[in-house]
Scaffold this motif. Structure first.
Motif, short mmCIF file in Angstrom:
data_model
loop_
_atom_site.label_atom_id
_atom_site.label_comp_id
_atom_site.label_asym_id
_atom_site.label_seq_id
_atom_site.Cartn_x
_atom_site.Cartn_y
_atom_site.Cartn_z
N ALA A 1 6.13 4.33 4.50
CA ALA A 1 6.94 4.05 5.92
C ALA A 1 8.42 3.83 5.77
O ALA A 1 9.18 3.77 6.79
CB ALA A 1 6.20 2.99 6.62
N SER B 1 0.79 -1.07 0.03
CA SER B 1 -0.01 -0.01 0.06
C SER B 1 0.85 1.50 0.12
O SER B 1 1.91 1.36 0.17
CB SER B 1 -1.00 0.03 1.23
OG SER B 1 -0.13 0.20 2.32
N GLN C 1 0.68 3.58 2.33
CA GLN C 1 1.16 3.85 3.44
C GLN C 1 2.27 3.00 3.76
O GLN C 1 3.32 3.53 4.59
CB GLN C 1 -0.03 3.61 4.31
CG GLN C 1 -1.17 4.54 4.21
CD GLN C 1 -2.05 3.93 3.17
OE1 GLN C 1 -1.93 3.18 2.31
NE2 GLN C 1 -3.06 4.82 3.05
N ASN C 2 2.36 1.76 3.39
CA ASN C 2 3.65 0.82 3.82
C ASN C 2 4.76 1.42 3.09
O ASN C 2 5.76 1.32 3.51
CB ASN C 2 3.03 -0.62 3.69
CG ASN C 2 2.23 -1.15 4.54
OD1 ASN C 2 2.06 -0.79 5.96
ND2 ASN C 2 1.67 -2.25 4.45
#
Length: 304
Positions: free
Chosen positions: A172, A166, A168-169
């Motif tokens: 990160a 994703s 988001q990952n």
């Protein structure tokens, strides 16, 4: 000066350093840069670099091996002097990189090789070994993983990215391509950081900061997960072919910690294991210890 020369000083006895050649080949439309040194008819030592560096990491080792060996150090696409195509149109993954390195070696006539594998270089080298097991004359393993025991806490957010790519990952992990982390990889676990040239992180970061390169690195990090299912095949290669193996491992490396070094002995019980008091890029700190070990290993295994 004349007087000194007349006294028979050692000026004339200094051996000329080997010449390092900086070359490239176009492979499948991509320029692949590589460094090469040593006699063209000598046994080949293939040097496979890690993240986020390039063949630059071998700049000091190559002259020390080139007296008796043909030493070849390529840059993968997206690294060093090789082309860095847009990640939207070029597949950045370990299978593809391995195929390009394989094609480069065929182009330049390197049909057998002892491989020095480190970090990303380990799965690339071991994928090469699966393709051409008969070509591998030996292994030099330096902080390069082939066992799940070696994927410790540092890898937890990367494993999450493998499971779910994703945005988001992915975001990160952006800290992994920052100057702070690049410098950390060179200095963490090193007792005397004055031994580490700042050129390392300056050069690496300049390349990481090229437009589009961050996405290249994040694509490669995601694809690293495809190597883990191949670990049993890598291990079967070790057991079946039993290549002479030297392991030189920086024990203070938090990325590929020492716990990843010892499982090699399950499949390669005759491997020579040396655990060094240094970090991830061990050549920067311990070249004076590693080069004699490596040269002696090559001399014993390649000249029989």
């Amino acid at each position: 000066m004349t007087a000194l020369l007349e006294k028979g000083s050692t000026v004339g006895a200094i051996a000329a350093p080997p010449t390092i050649f900086y070359r490239s080949e176009i492979i499948d439309g991509v320029k692949i840069f590589y460094r090469e040194a040593g006699p063209s008819d000598a046994p080949v030592v293939l040097l496979l670099h890690g993240f986020p560096t390039s063949s630059h990491m071998f700049r000091n080792l190559m002259p020390l091996l080139a007296d008796r060996y043909r030493v070849i150090a390529p840059d993968y696409p997206g690294y060093g002097g090789s082309d860095a195509p847009d990640h939207a149109t070029f597949a950045y993954g370990f299978a593809h990189v391995t195929d390009l390195v394989d094609a480069l070696l065929a182009r330049i006539g390197a049909t057998e090789y002892t491989m020095y594998v480190m970090d990303y270089g380990a799965p690339i080298g071991y994928r090469l070994a699966l393709k051409h097991p008969e070509r591998v004359t030996g292994l030099i393993v330096q902080n390069g993983n082939a066992y799940e025991e070696g994927l410790q806490q540092f890898w937890d957010p990367i494993k999450a990215y493998w499971a779910d790519g994703s945005p988001q990952n992915r975001a990160a992990l952006e800290h992994l391509v920052t100057l702070e982390l690049t410098r950390f990889q060179y200095t963490d676990g090193v007792a005397d950081t004055s031994r580490i040239s700042p050129d390392n992180w300056i050069i690496d970061q300049a390349l990481l900061d090229r437009p589009g390169n961050r996405d290249i690195q994040l694509d490669m990090l995601h694809d690293y997960g495809t190597n883990v299912p191949l670990y049993p095949q890598f291990q079967a290669f070790f057991r079946d072919r039993k290549p002479p193996t030297l392991i030189v491992w920086g024990k203070n490396d938090v990325i590929f910690p020492e716990v990843g070094a010892h499982p090699y002995l399950r499949d390669l019980p005759d491997a020579e294991l040396h655990i060094l008091d240094t970090g991830h890029f061990a050549l920067e700190d311990k070249l004076d210890e590693m080069a004699p070990l490596i040269h002696d290993f090559l001399d014993r295994t390649l000249w029989q």
